[in-house]
Design a protein around this motif. Structure first.
Motif, PDB file in Angstrom:
ATOM      1  N   GLN A 240       0.845  -1.203   0.000  1.00 37.16           N
ATOM      2  CA  GLN A 240       0.000   0.000   0.000  1.00 37.16           C
ATOM      3  C   GLN A 240       0.875   1.245   0.000  1.00 37.16           C
ATOM      4  O   GLN A 240       0.557   2.251  -0.620  1.00 37.16           O
ATOM      5  CB  GLN A 240      -0.939   0.014   1.201  1.00 37.16           C
ATOM      6  CG  GLN A 240      -2.197  -0.817   1.010  1.00 37.16           C
ATOM      7  CD  GLN A 240      -1.935  -2.293   1.192  1.00 37.16           C
ATOM      8  OE1 GLN A 240      -0.992  -2.674   1.879  1.00 37.16           O
ATOM      9  NE2 GLN A 240      -2.737  -3.129   0.578  1.00 37.16           N
ATOM     10  N   PHE A 267      -0.609  -1.710  -9.938  1.00 40.13           N
ATOM     11  CA  PHE A 267      -1.608  -2.029  -8.913  1.00 40.13           C
ATOM     12  C   PHE A 267      -3.046  -2.121  -9.431  1.00 40.13           C
ATOM     13  O   PHE A 267      -3.956  -2.395  -8.648  1.00 40.13           O
ATOM     14  CB  PHE A 267      -1.518  -1.030  -7.752  1.00 40.13           C
ATOM     15  CG  PHE A 267      -0.303  -1.278  -6.894  1.00 40.13           C
ATOM     16  CD1 PHE A 267      -0.312  -2.280  -5.933  1.00 40.13           C
ATOM     17  CD2 PHE A 267       0.858  -0.547  -7.070  1.00 40.13           C
ATOM     18  CE1 PHE A 267       0.807  -2.540  -5.170  1.00 40.13           C
ATOM     19  CE2 PHE A 267       1.988  -0.791  -6.305  1.00 40.13           C
ATOM     20  CZ  PHE A 267       1.961  -1.791  -5.355  1.00 40.13           C
ATOM     21  N   THR A 268      -3.245  -1.839 -10.713  1.00 42.56           N
ATOM     22  CA  THR A 268      -4.607  -2.023 -11.235  1.00 42.56           C
ATOM     23  C   THR A 268      -4.649  -3.091 -12.318  1.00 42.56           C
ATOM     24  O   THR A 268      -5.558  -3.918 -12.351  1.00 42.56           O
ATOM     25  CB  THR A 268      -5.207  -0.713 -11.795  1.00 42.56           C
ATOM     26  OG1 THR A 268      -4.323  -0.185 -12.770  1.00 42.56           O
ATOM     27  CG2 THR A 268      -5.443   0.299 -10.700  1.00 42.56           C
ATOM     28  N   LYS A 269      -3.684  -3.070 -13.221  1.00 42.54           N
ATOM     29  CA  LYS A 269      -3.697  -4.088 -14.289  1.00 42.54           C
ATOM     30  C   LYS A 269      -2.274  -4.494 -14.653  1.00 42.54           C
ATOM     31  O   LYS A 269      -1.776  -4.149 -15.725  1.00 42.54           O
ATOM     32  CB  LYS A 269      -4.462  -3.579 -15.510  1.00 42.54           C
ATOM     33  CG  LYS A 269      -4.137  -2.141 -15.879  1.00 42.54           C
ATOM     34  CD  LYS A 269      -4.849  -1.711 -17.137  1.00 42.54           C
ATOM     35  CE  LYS A 269      -4.497  -0.265 -17.447  1.00 42.54           C
ATOM     36  NZ  LYS A 269      -4.997   0.211 -18.706  1.00 42.54           N
ATOM     37  N   PRO A 270      -1.613  -5.207 -13.756  1.00 40.15           N
ATOM     38  CA  PRO A 270      -0.247  -5.661 -14.054  1.00 40.15           C
ATOM     39  C   PRO A 270      -0.243  -6.595 -15.258  1.00 40.15           C
ATOM     40  O   PRO A 270      -1.240  -7.256 -15.541  1.00 40.15           O
ATOM     41  CB  PRO A 270       0.160  -6.400 -12.776  1.00 40.15           C
ATOM     42  CG  PRO A 270      -1.108  -6.800 -12.142  1.00 40.15           C
ATOM     43  CD  PRO A 270      -2.109  -5.732 -12.484  1.00 40.15           C
ATOM     44  N   GLN A 276       0.553 -10.035 -10.516  1.00 41.39           N
ATOM     45  CA  GLN A 276      -0.858 -10.105 -10.116  1.00 41.39           C
ATOM     46  C   GLN A 276      -1.018 -10.957  -8.850  1.00 41.39           C
ATOM     47  O   GLN A 276      -1.676 -10.556  -7.888  1.00 41.39           O
ATOM     48  CB  GLN A 276      -1.657 -10.718 -11.278  1.00 41.39           C
ATOM     49  CG  GLN A 276      -3.103 -11.033 -10.978  1.00 41.39           C
ATOM     50  CD  GLN A 276      -3.928  -9.781 -10.776  1.00 41.39           C
ATOM     51  OE1 GLN A 276      -3.759  -8.781 -11.456  1.00 41.39           O
ATOM     52  NE2 GLN A 276      -4.798  -9.815  -9.810  1.00 41.39           N
ATOM     53  N   ILE A 279       0.680  -9.031  -5.723  1.00 39.54           N
ATOM     54  CA  ILE A 279      -0.009  -7.852  -5.172  1.00 39.54           C
ATOM     55  C   ILE A 279      -1.366  -8.200  -4.582  1.00 39.54           C
ATOM     56  O   ILE A 279      -1.857  -7.488  -3.701  1.00 39.54           O
ATOM     57  CB  ILE A 279      -0.164  -6.715  -6.220  1.00 39.54           C
ATOM     58  CG1 ILE A 279      -1.018  -7.168  -7.399  1.00 39.54           C
ATOM     59  CG2 ILE A 279       1.191  -6.186  -6.662  1.00 39.54           C
ATOM     60  CD1 ILE A 279      -1.475  -6.033  -8.271  1.00 39.54           C
ATOM     61  N   THR A 280      -1.964  -9.297  -5.054  1.00 42.32           N
ATOM     62  CA  THR A 280      -3.250  -9.683  -4.479  1.00 42.32           C
ATOM     63  C   THR A 280      -3.077 -10.678  -3.332  1.00 42.32           C
ATOM     64  O   THR A 280      -4.054 -11.206  -2.819  1.00 42.32           O
ATOM     65  CB  THR A 280      -4.185 -10.299  -5.557  1.00 42.32           C
ATOM     66  OG1 THR A 280      -3.517 -11.408  -6.154  1.00 42.32           O
ATOM     67  CG2 THR A 280      -4.561  -9.290  -6.607  1.00 42.32           C
ATOM     68  N   GLY A 281      -1.812 -10.918  -2.962  1.00 43.18           N
ATOM     69  CA  GLY A 281      -1.547 -11.752  -1.792  1.00 43.18           C
ATOM     70  C   GLY A 281      -1.716 -13.231  -2.035  1.00 43.18           C
ATOM     71  O   GLY A 281      -1.872 -14.010  -1.103  1.00 43.18           O
ATOM     72  N   ARG A 282      -1.720 -13.658  -3.327  1.00 45.04           N
ATOM     73  CA  ARG A 282      -1.883 -15.092  -3.605  1.00 45.04           C
ATOM     74  C   ARG A 282      -0.612 -15.866  -3.266  1.00 45.04           C
ATOM     75  O   ARG A 282      -0.632 -17.047  -3.110  1.00 45.04           O
ATOM     76  CB  ARG A 282      -2.263 -15.335  -5.064  1.00 45.04           C
ATOM     77  CG  ARG A 282      -3.530 -14.628  -5.541  1.00 45.04           C
ATOM     78  CD  ARG A 282      -4.758 -15.041  -4.739  1.00 45.04           C
ATOM     79  NE  ARG A 282      -5.995 -14.677  -5.404  1.00 45.04           N
ATOM     80  CZ  ARG A 282      -6.664 -13.564  -5.183  1.00 45.04           C
ATOM     81  NH1 ARG A 282      -6.232 -12.672  -4.319  1.00 45.04           N
ATOM     82  NH2 ARG A 282      -7.799 -13.322  -5.834  1.00 45.04           N
TER      83      ARG A 282
ATOM     84  N   GLY B  74      -5.209  -4.729  -8.057  1.00 44.61           N
ATOM     85  CA  GLY B  74      -5.191  -5.606  -9.224  1.00 44.61           C
ATOM     86  C   GLY B  74      -6.554  -6.194  -9.562  1.00 44.61           C
ATOM     87  O   GLY B  74      -7.570  -5.495  -9.520  1.00 44.61           O
ATOM     88  N   ASP B  76      -8.488  -8.147  -7.962  1.00 46.91           N
ATOM     89  CA  ASP B  76      -9.469  -8.106  -6.863  1.00 46.91           C
ATOM     90  C   ASP B  76     -10.173  -6.742  -6.835  1.00 46.91           C
ATOM     91  O   ASP B  76     -11.392  -6.664  -6.653  1.00 46.91           O
ATOM     92  CB  ASP B  76      -8.777  -8.343  -5.511  1.00 46.91           C
ATOM     93  CG  ASP B  76      -8.180  -9.740  -5.423  1.00 46.91           C
ATOM     94  OD1 ASP B  76      -8.572 -10.600  -6.228  1.00 46.91           O
ATOM     95  OD2 ASP B  76      -7.320  -9.963  -4.551  1.00 46.91           O
ATOM     96  N   ARG B  78     -10.482  -4.717  -9.393  1.00 46.57           N
ATOM     97  CA  ARG B  78     -11.328  -4.616 -10.595  1.00 46.57           C
ATOM     98  C   ARG B  78     -12.632  -5.384 -10.390  1.00 46.57           C
ATOM     99  O   ARG B  78     -13.703  -4.930 -10.800  1.00 46.57           O
ATOM    100  CB  ARG B  78     -10.581  -5.137 -11.826  1.00 46.57           C
ATOM    101  CG  ARG B  78      -9.334  -4.347 -12.168  1.00 46.57           C
ATOM    102  CD  ARG B  78      -8.967  -4.501 -13.644  1.00 46.57           C
ATOM    103  NE  ARG B  78      -8.782  -5.881 -14.038  1.00 46.57           N
ATOM    104  CZ  ARG B  78      -7.634  -6.545 -13.991  1.00 46.57           C
ATOM    105  NH1 ARG B  78      -6.553  -5.928 -13.560  1.00 46.57           N
ATOM    106  NH2 ARG B  78      -7.552  -7.790 -14.381  1.00 46.57           N
TER     107      ARG B  78
END
Lengths: 284, 225
Positions: A240, A267-270, A276, A279-282, B74, B76, B78
């Motif tokens: 963040q 942070f929006t469309k890697p 991806q 950043i989404t913690g997968r 990312g 999520d 969207r």
């Protein structure tokens, strides 16, 4: 090889210049206009600790007067890469580096390069605030004093503390020990100490990880202001924070540079699935 | 924590898809209630609107809660943005379906006679478009979203055709004007539903690619595949 195209950089610089113009002096704006070119250039940089490759063939260009964040899980090589920029890794005997790492067109690891002078131009702020066991004034004045600074030290200290957004809080207690300050104040003092040497680049290695949220917010505001005068490279675990303060973000994983792009894109469309997932913690 | 968040996100996606399915049913029943002038079916559509309204609020609250607690990024981020926007369009589609059902209750048996084919065709095309848009969201399929775009022009043309026909009828006779206005209102609401379905398809493109295609030439490009 991951580099930002010239057009994208120009566009980003234009956006950025428009965004910060109201806050910077005309001199700073002119400085910035002349200085948005690449400041740090890494080309196929590999860093080893003995046989272990901590950084693998990293290629990226860090532009001037931008905040570039490097993110990635622990052990991905981000701090190693950051520390290579001002040769802090030289103190590790088994370290070796290959590829080319340039600062304003000059090879950082050239035998002719003076590491002490390099570190004056490329300052560093560490994870834990590490003020000297001296007064607030001497902490800021120390580097300039030992480098034979002949100007007005009082003015230098005041300006550095003002740029570090600390002057208002310490101006009446400059002769007190730096250890009397809070953690957040100590970290801003360390930033003032780095600034007092009038560097060109500021490297920050997890500068807020030991601070509370309010102190963190102050440092983040400060980073945003600092880019008017300096090129900032920030290593952070806090995604963040990278999203909030940086213009560009590099994602590293297992020593490789996976993706490097404008922060809002990352942070929006890697573009890369690994980015991806991180950043989404997968994973990570 | 992440697994927990992913589960919450999936549950929300399923909940939104269930609401879409409910709204699609309302639309079909609203069309049938007009074509068959079936008051009982019209009443059922009107009653179900409360269910959609409360579901819309519940989904919106959950999106806000997840954004505040997890600060998603990312894909999520969207997904949550798409759910929030689609949620709004679904609620508006339900409102349009209610408007159609209310017209159905006003219509006399023979009032629709000379417009039945046009309204039936519009209902069929809008239904297909809505189904494609909703399905494209449920399975995140850009191909279906593109298909939804491609149907919008045909629906606009049918709507124009209905207006011209009603205006021409009005010029020759003033009798049955109220019924003609009801038919016009039905056509207008069907056309609005098609617009909301287009919005949903656009949000699916955003969800999948991160590109905002609203108000750009990209829409026609995407419509063409």
């Amino acid at each position: 090889m991951v580099t930002m195209s010239e057009t994208r950089l120009e566009r980003k610089s234009a956006i950025n210049a428009a965004r910060i113009t109201p806050r910077v002096s005309r001199q700073a704006t002119l400085h910035q206009e002349n200085d948005s070119r690449i400041v740090i250039q890494a080309d196929c940089v590999t860093i080893r600790y003995g046989d272990f490759e901590a950084v693998k063939k990293v290629t990226l260009d860090i532009p001037g007067h931008q905040v570039t964040a490097i993110i990635g899980p622990s052990g991905c090589g981000k701090s190693t890469f950051l520390r290579a920029i001002n040769r802090m890794n030289d103190f590790i005997p088994a370290m070796s580096i290959s590829g080319s790492l340039n600062y304003r067109g000059e090879n950082i690891y050239s035998p002719k390069s003076d590491a002490v002078d390099l570190r004056r131009r490329i300052g560093m702020v560490f994870q834990k605030p590490n003020p000297f066991p001296k007064t607030i004034f001497k902490n800021v004045a120390w580097g300039a004093s030992i480098n034979g600074y002949r100007g007005d030290l009082n003015e230098l200290v005041e300006n550095a503390l003002k740029q570090a957004a600390l002057w208002g809080e310490v101006k009446d207690k400059l002769d007190q020990s730096a250890f009397a300050l809070s953690g957040g104040q100590q970290q801003r003092l360390c930033i003032a100490r780095a600034i007092a040497l009038q560097p060109d680049v500021l490297l920050m290695d997890e500068p807020c990880s030991a601070l509370d949220p309010i102190a963190t917010a102050k440092i983040e505001d400060l980073i945003d202001d600092l880019k008017a005068h300096y090129t900032v490279v920030l290593v952070t675990h806090n995604m963040q924070q990278a999203a909030r303060v940086s213009d560009l973000t590099a994602f590293m994983y297992m020593g490789e540079l996976v993706e490097f792009d404008e922060t809002d894109t990352i942070f929006t469309k890697p573009n890369q699935q690994r980015t991806q997932d991180y950043i989404t913690g997968r994973f990570g | 924590m992440t697994t927990h968040f992913v589960n919450l996100l999936e549950e929300l996606r399923r909940r939104s898809a269930r609401m879409a399915s409910l709204v699609e049913d309302m639309f079909q029943e609203a069309c049938e209630s007009v074509i068959d002038t079936n008051d009982a079916l019209a009443d059922r559509v009107i009653r179900r609107d409360n269910e959609v309204d409360s579901e819309e609020v519940a989904i919106e609250s959950e999106v806000i809660r997840l954004m505040a607690l997890y600060q998603p990024v990312g894909s999520d981020l969207r997904l949550l943005c798409a759910i929030l926007k689609i949620n709004n369009d679904l609620e508006r589609i339900a409102d349009c379906a209610v408007n159609v059902a209310e017209r159905a209750r006003h219509l006399e048996k023979d009032a629709l006679s000379c417009h039945r084919d046009t309204i039936t065709d519009m209902g069929k095309f809008v239904g297909s478009m809505l189904r494609n848009a909703v399905q494209s969201f449920a399975i995140e399929d850009i191909g279906l979203a593109r298909k939804a775009f491609s149907e919008d022009e045909r629906i606009d043309a049918l709507y124009e055709q209905t207006i011209k026909k009603i205006v021409a009828e009005g010029a020759t006779s003033s009798e049955g004007m109220a019924a003609r206005l009801d038919v016009l209102s039905v056509a207008k609401n069907l056309e609005r539903i098609a617009d909301h379905a287009t919005n949903i398809a656009e949000d699916v493109i955003f969800l999948s690619t991160g590109e905002i295609v609203r108000h750009t030439d990209n829409v026609s490009h995407l419509a063409g595949g």
